[in-house]
Design a protein around this motif. Sequence first.
Motif, PDB file in Angstrom:
ATOM      1  N   TYR A  89      -3.779  -1.932  -0.953  1.00  0.00           N
ATOM      2  CA  TYR A  89      -5.067  -1.452  -1.463  1.00  0.00           C
ATOM      3  C   TYR A  89      -6.135  -2.544  -1.368  1.00  0.00           C
ATOM      4  CZ  TYR A  89      -2.092   2.245  -3.270  1.00  0.00           C
ATOM      5  OH  TYR A  89      -1.188   3.270  -3.377  1.00  0.00           O
ATOM      6  N   TRP A  90      -6.308  -3.068  -0.161  1.00  0.00           N
ATOM      7  CA  TRP A  90      -7.356  -4.068   0.068  1.00  0.00           C
ATOM      8  C   TRP A  90      -8.684  -3.388   0.398  1.00  0.00           C
ATOM      9  CZ3 TRP A  90      -6.963  -9.687   1.237  1.00  0.00           C
ATOM     10  CH2 TRP A  90      -5.830 -10.252   0.638  1.00  0.00           C
ATOM     11  N   VAL A 107       1.742  -9.336  -5.839  1.00  0.00           N
ATOM     12  CA  VAL A 107       1.126  -8.006  -5.871  1.00  0.00           C
ATOM     13  C   VAL A 107       0.082  -7.865  -4.757  1.00  0.00           C
ATOM     14  CG1 VAL A 107      -0.376  -6.488  -7.224  1.00  0.00           C
ATOM     15  CG2 VAL A 107       1.579  -7.600  -8.316  1.00  0.00           C
ATOM     16  N   CYS A 108      -0.760  -8.892  -4.597  1.00  0.00           N
ATOM     17  CA  CYS A 108      -1.790  -8.838  -3.544  1.00  0.00           C
ATOM     18  C   CYS A 108      -1.170  -8.768  -2.160  1.00  0.00           C
ATOM     19  CB  CYS A 108      -2.691 -10.077  -3.637  1.00  0.00           C
ATOM     20  SG  CYS A 108      -3.757 -10.104  -5.091  1.00  0.00           S
ATOM     21  N   GLY A 146      -3.804  -2.240   3.574  1.00  0.00           N
ATOM     22  CA  GLY A 146      -3.404  -3.506   2.990  1.00  0.00           C
ATOM     23  C   GLY A 146      -3.381  -4.579   4.067  1.00  0.00           C
ATOM     24  N   TRP A 186      -9.005  -2.888  -5.263  1.00  0.00           N
ATOM     25  CA  TRP A 186      -8.694  -3.860  -6.302  1.00  0.00           C
ATOM     26  C   TRP A 186      -7.827  -5.020  -5.827  1.00  0.00           C
ATOM     27  CZ3 TRP A 186      -3.571  -4.559  -7.362  1.00  0.00           C
ATOM     28  CH2 TRP A 186      -2.673  -3.533  -6.998  1.00  0.00           C
ATOM     29  N   ALA A 187      -6.944  -4.812  -4.854  1.00  0.00           N
ATOM     30  CA  ALA A 187      -6.060  -5.887  -4.412  1.00  0.00           C
ATOM     31  C   ALA A 187      -6.840  -7.017  -3.733  1.00  0.00           C
ATOM     32  CB  ALA A 187      -4.993  -5.337  -3.461  1.00  0.00           C
ATOM     33  N   TYR A 188      -7.868  -6.640  -2.968  1.00  0.00           N
ATOM     34  CA  TYR A 188      -8.714  -7.643  -2.314  1.00  0.00           C
ATOM     35  C   TYR A 188      -9.489  -8.445  -3.369  1.00  0.00           C
ATOM     36  CZ  TYR A 188     -11.488  -9.498   1.595  1.00  0.00           C
ATOM     37  OH  TYR A 188     -12.073 -10.319   2.533  1.00  0.00           O
ATOM     38  N   GLU A 236       0.815  -4.891  -2.093  1.00  0.00           N
ATOM     39  CA  GLU A 236       0.063  -3.653  -2.299  1.00  0.00           C
ATOM     40  C   GLU A 236      -0.924  -3.372  -1.153  1.00  0.00           C
ATOM     41  OE1 GLU A 236       0.368  -1.305  -4.530  1.00  0.00           O
ATOM     42  OE2 GLU A 236       2.047  -2.346  -5.489  1.00  0.00           O
TER      43      GLU A 236
END
Length: 226
Positions: A53-54, A47-48, A68, A182-184, A51
């Motif tokens: 969204y970093w 997912v990280c 990302g 949230w990904a970060y 995605e």
Amino acid sequence: MVPGTPAAMLPAQDAAKIYQTNYLRNSRAIGVLWAIFTILFAIVNVVCFIEPYWIGDGVDSPQAGYFGLFHYCIGNGISRELTCRGSFTDFDSIPSGAFKAASFFIGMSMVMVITCIVCFTLFFFCSTATAYKICGWMQLTSAACLVLGCLIFPDGWDSDEVRRMCGERTDKYTLGACSMRWAYILAIMGILDALILSFLAFVLGNRQNSLLPDELLADTKDNGNA
């Protein structure tokens, strides 16, 4: 046994067998939990990696958008539509060398933990201790790659595309008007998860080599010599 006297203690061999049975039962339960959390960590890692969204825009950002590891979307300031670019298969489309390096290391972390899951089959072909240690080293390598990816990623925040979204005050390791997404944060939490899993794998592997405590082994040896 004479009534009223203390109960006789179990022979060392019987005590050793009881200890071994209890330990094997507990270690198998812990091993199952370790395997389940390893699979969950692999899902988090994928997912990280995928995605975008970093980092993302904030209240005062000049443009809307999000970044990302390799994929990003930025607004044009005229409409609400975002223009998306970047692909892992096309490194030239990634806007920063630091983002390219971070993508590589996070991708390697993902590959290592997936390979670790594949290596679960080693439990059927070699000793349990060896299988645990191989998986432990893979998880430790995965954690190291995650650390490198998370540390290198902010080095690319001074790229033109990030500045266009976050403002001129954006620089390396300084996000300006943007914020982490949230990904970060999930990737940073994944580092701790991988370290705990690798530590547990090494503990389980080492304990497989010494199922019996030293004192019981010594008692058993003394009784055999008597």
